[in-house]
Design an enzyme around this catalytic site. Structure first.
Site, short mmCIF file in Angstrom:
data_model
loop_
_atom_site.label_atom_id
_atom_site.label_comp_id
_atom_site.label_asym_id
_atom_site.label_seq_id
_atom_site.Cartn_x
_atom_site.Cartn_y
_atom_site.Cartn_z
N SER A 34 9.46 16.85 21.43
CA SER A 34 10.71 17.51 21.06
C SER A 34 11.07 18.62 22.03
O SER A 34 12.20 18.71 22.52
CB SER A 34 10.60 18.06 19.63
OG SER A 34 10.38 17.02 18.71
N THR A 71 4.86 14.11 18.84
CA THR A 71 4.25 14.04 17.51
C THR A 71 5.29 13.90 16.41
O THR A 71 5.16 13.05 15.52
CB THR A 71 3.39 15.29 17.26
OG1 THR A 71 2.30 15.30 18.19
CG2 THR A 71 2.82 15.27 15.85
N ARG A 239 -2.06 28.13 1.83
CA ARG A 239 -2.33 29.52 2.21
C ARG A 239 -1.25 30.02 3.18
O ARG A 239 -0.85 29.31 4.09
CB ARG A 239 -3.71 29.62 2.87
CG ARG A 239 -4.10 31.02 3.31
CD ARG A 239 -5.58 31.06 3.66
NE ARG A 239 -5.89 30.16 4.76
CZ ARG A 239 -5.93 30.53 6.04
NH1 ARG A 239 -5.65 31.78 6.38
NH2 ARG A 239 -6.24 29.67 6.99
N GLY A 296 -6.05 21.22 10.20
CA GLY A 296 -5.46 21.97 11.29
C GLY A 296 -5.30 21.16 12.56
O GLY A 296 -5.76 20.02 12.66
N HIS A 471 28.86 24.04 -9.89
CA HIS A 471 28.34 23.68 -11.22
C HIS A 471 28.69 22.23 -11.56
O HIS A 471 29.81 21.79 -11.30
CB HIS A 471 28.93 24.63 -12.26
CG HIS A 471 28.40 24.38 -13.64
ND1 HIS A 471 27.15 24.81 -14.05
CD2 HIS A 471 28.96 23.74 -14.70
CE1 HIS A 471 26.97 24.44 -15.30
NE2 HIS A 471 28.05 23.79 -15.71
#
Length: 498
Positions: A34, A71, A239, A296, A471
């Site tokens: 990218s 990737t 995390r 990771g 709405h």
């Protein structure tokens, strides 16, 4: 920022350039993911002569396999999102019954068909990326690129032929690769690369990791009918995200039948006749068809010849750059995951765009990493922008106001699904500025992308309140949260080890 960068200053673009020398290219890029493709196209549009090299295409990467698109396109965001869509239909079909749809026969899931459709799509996108480069006048080389000197790149082609090109500037955009844990039997496990291309659908899966990749694959496989055990070291998954929203995600995962194993790690994998025996550090034994390591990623920098040329990198292999994406070698630059700044595809695109603007567009431009939105494509998804409650409490001198809304989406009131949507705003009590927003529920990424614009522009809570909602929609909750849920004293580090 996750890591310290070189001291910055207005970049001297003449530095590192040999006066009077004629180069083969103004810019040569190693890596056509990218960031690399964006930098190539934008630099070419500014008038630069650009060359780029990329490893041969394959869905599963290695040190010698890659593919134009990188990737995200080939073995990351895009194919994963396709699988998320596929997994979501299982729940949608069940929910449809109370909306009048009679499912009289069993509905079968065909993994191989979805896999083929996914492969067809990434092949299509790979071709599009190649055409984008060609249409921009960029010269594409297939092979492994290495830096031979501050102004020279060597490309080794498939047949072993080595090509050498000089360039005024070199950009490294080689991305990152999935890591594997160092445990006995780790060769029996797979990474996200292989998980996106499994020939057989896993009926039993164990996933190690608590990050977004782990959580997303847990949702994917469970949504398709697999038995899933998610093993992670903290009390809650994800995390670094807002603790309250992490708890919501954990509750949703369990509500959809995923078995969570917090404060747990894997100790050993053993091949058996029945599959893979997984032994945890607590002595628990699980049996799986597939064990996914989502522990990771590490920068793709080992084979670039950085040490010989003198390019600085850290212990993890991340290339150290200044605020303009320039390394300590003036002619060499780096963007994207290989720098380990903020590893998201849109961030790599931003860094690449501003690199081109700085070097070839005549405007020195620094990436801005504030208020970048994130999404975790679990089912239902989580999306956030700005500061979490914990970050705001630590960074804000005055009080922090927390506004939350928890509700049953209208669709669920008919379908009968017991799954709440949770939305949250974090506000500076002194300035009324909205510091952060979070949402876990259907369409969260689509909604939060719009909220991100408001937060980036510095919107206040009063401005949110003055906005008329659509709405009925979940999105309108962001502009109707009038009563604060709690007020928290700022300037202190929250006590959390979740």
């Amino acid at each position: 920022m996750a890591r310290k960068m070189l001291n910055d200053g207005e970049p001297d673009l003449k530095k590192g350039e040999e006066q009077g020398k004629v180069y083969d290219f103004d810019l040569f890029i190693i890596g056509a993911g990218s960031g690399g493709v964006r930098a190539a196209r934008f630099s070419s549009n500014f008038g630069a002569k650009v060359g780029i090299c990329e490893l041969p295409f394959h869905p599963i990467s290695s040190e010698t396999i890659g593919g134009v698109g990188g990737t995200c396109v080939i073995r990351g965001c895009v194919p994963k999102k396709i699988l998320v869509y596929g997994a979501s239909y299982g729940g949608e079909l069940q929910d449809a019954r109370n909306f009048g749809w009679e499912l009289n026969e069993n509905v079968d899931f065909n993994w191989k068909k979805l896999l083929q459709k996914k492969t067809d799509e990434i092949n299509r996108l790979n071709g599009i990326y190649k055409r984008l480069l060609s249409n921009a006048g960029v010269k594409l080389f297939e092979g492994e690129g290495k830096i031979a000197s501050p102004n020279e790149v060597e490309v080794t082609q498939l047949d072993g032929t080595k090509l050498s090109y000089s360039a005024k500037h070199i950009l490294i955009a080689t991305g990152s690769r999935a890591q594997r844990p160092n445990i006995p039997g780790q060769e029996l496990g797979i990474t996200s690369d292989e998980a996106l291309s499994l020939e057989e659908f896993p009926k039993r899966a164990v996933i190690l990791g608590g990050g977004y990749i782990a959580v997303e694959f847990a949702s994917i496989w469970r949504g398709m009918g697999s038995s899933v055990n998610l093993v992670f070291r903290k009390e809650l998954p994800l995390r670094g995200f807002d603790d309250e929203m992490r708890a919501v995600v954990a509750r949703n995962l369990e509500g959809r039948g995923i078995n969570l194993h917090p404060r747990t790690n894997l100790a050993q994998l053993i091949k058996t006749e029945d599959g893979i025996k997984v032994i945890t550090d607590h002595g628990e034994e699980l049996i799986a068809d597939v064990v996914l390591f989502a522990t990771g990623r590490s920068p793709n920098s080992k084979r670039l010849n950085l040490e010989k040329v003198g390019v600085e990198f850290d212990k993890a292999g991340a290339i150290v750059v200044d605020e303009y994406s320039r390394t300590n070698i003036p002619s060499i630059w780096a963007v994207g995951d290989v720098t380990n700044r903020l590893n998201l595809t849109p961030v790599a695109l931003m860094e690449a765009s501003l690199f081109a603007k700085t070097v070839f567009g005549g405007q020195a431009s620094k990436p801005d990493y504030n208020d970048i939105p994130y999404a975790v494509f679990c089912i239902p998804p989580l999306s956030v922008v700005g500061l979490s409650e914990e970050q705001a409490v630590e960074q804000t001198k005055g009080d922090v106001l927390i506004f939350t809304s928890t509700f049953n989406p209208m669709k669920n009131t008919i379908s009968g699904r017991q799954e709440k949507t949770v939305m949250k705003l974090v506000v500076d009590a002194q300035t009324d500025k909205v510091l952060g927003a979070s949402m876990c529920g259907p369409d969260a990424p689509e909604i939060v992308q719009g909220i991100a614009i408001a937060i980036k522009c510095g919107a206040t809570k009063a401005q949110f309140d003055s906005t008329v909602g659509i709405h009925p929609s979940s999105a309108e909750e962001f502009v109707t949260m009038r009563s604060e849920t709690r007020r928290v004293t700022g300037g202190v580090k929250p006590k959390t080890n979740l």
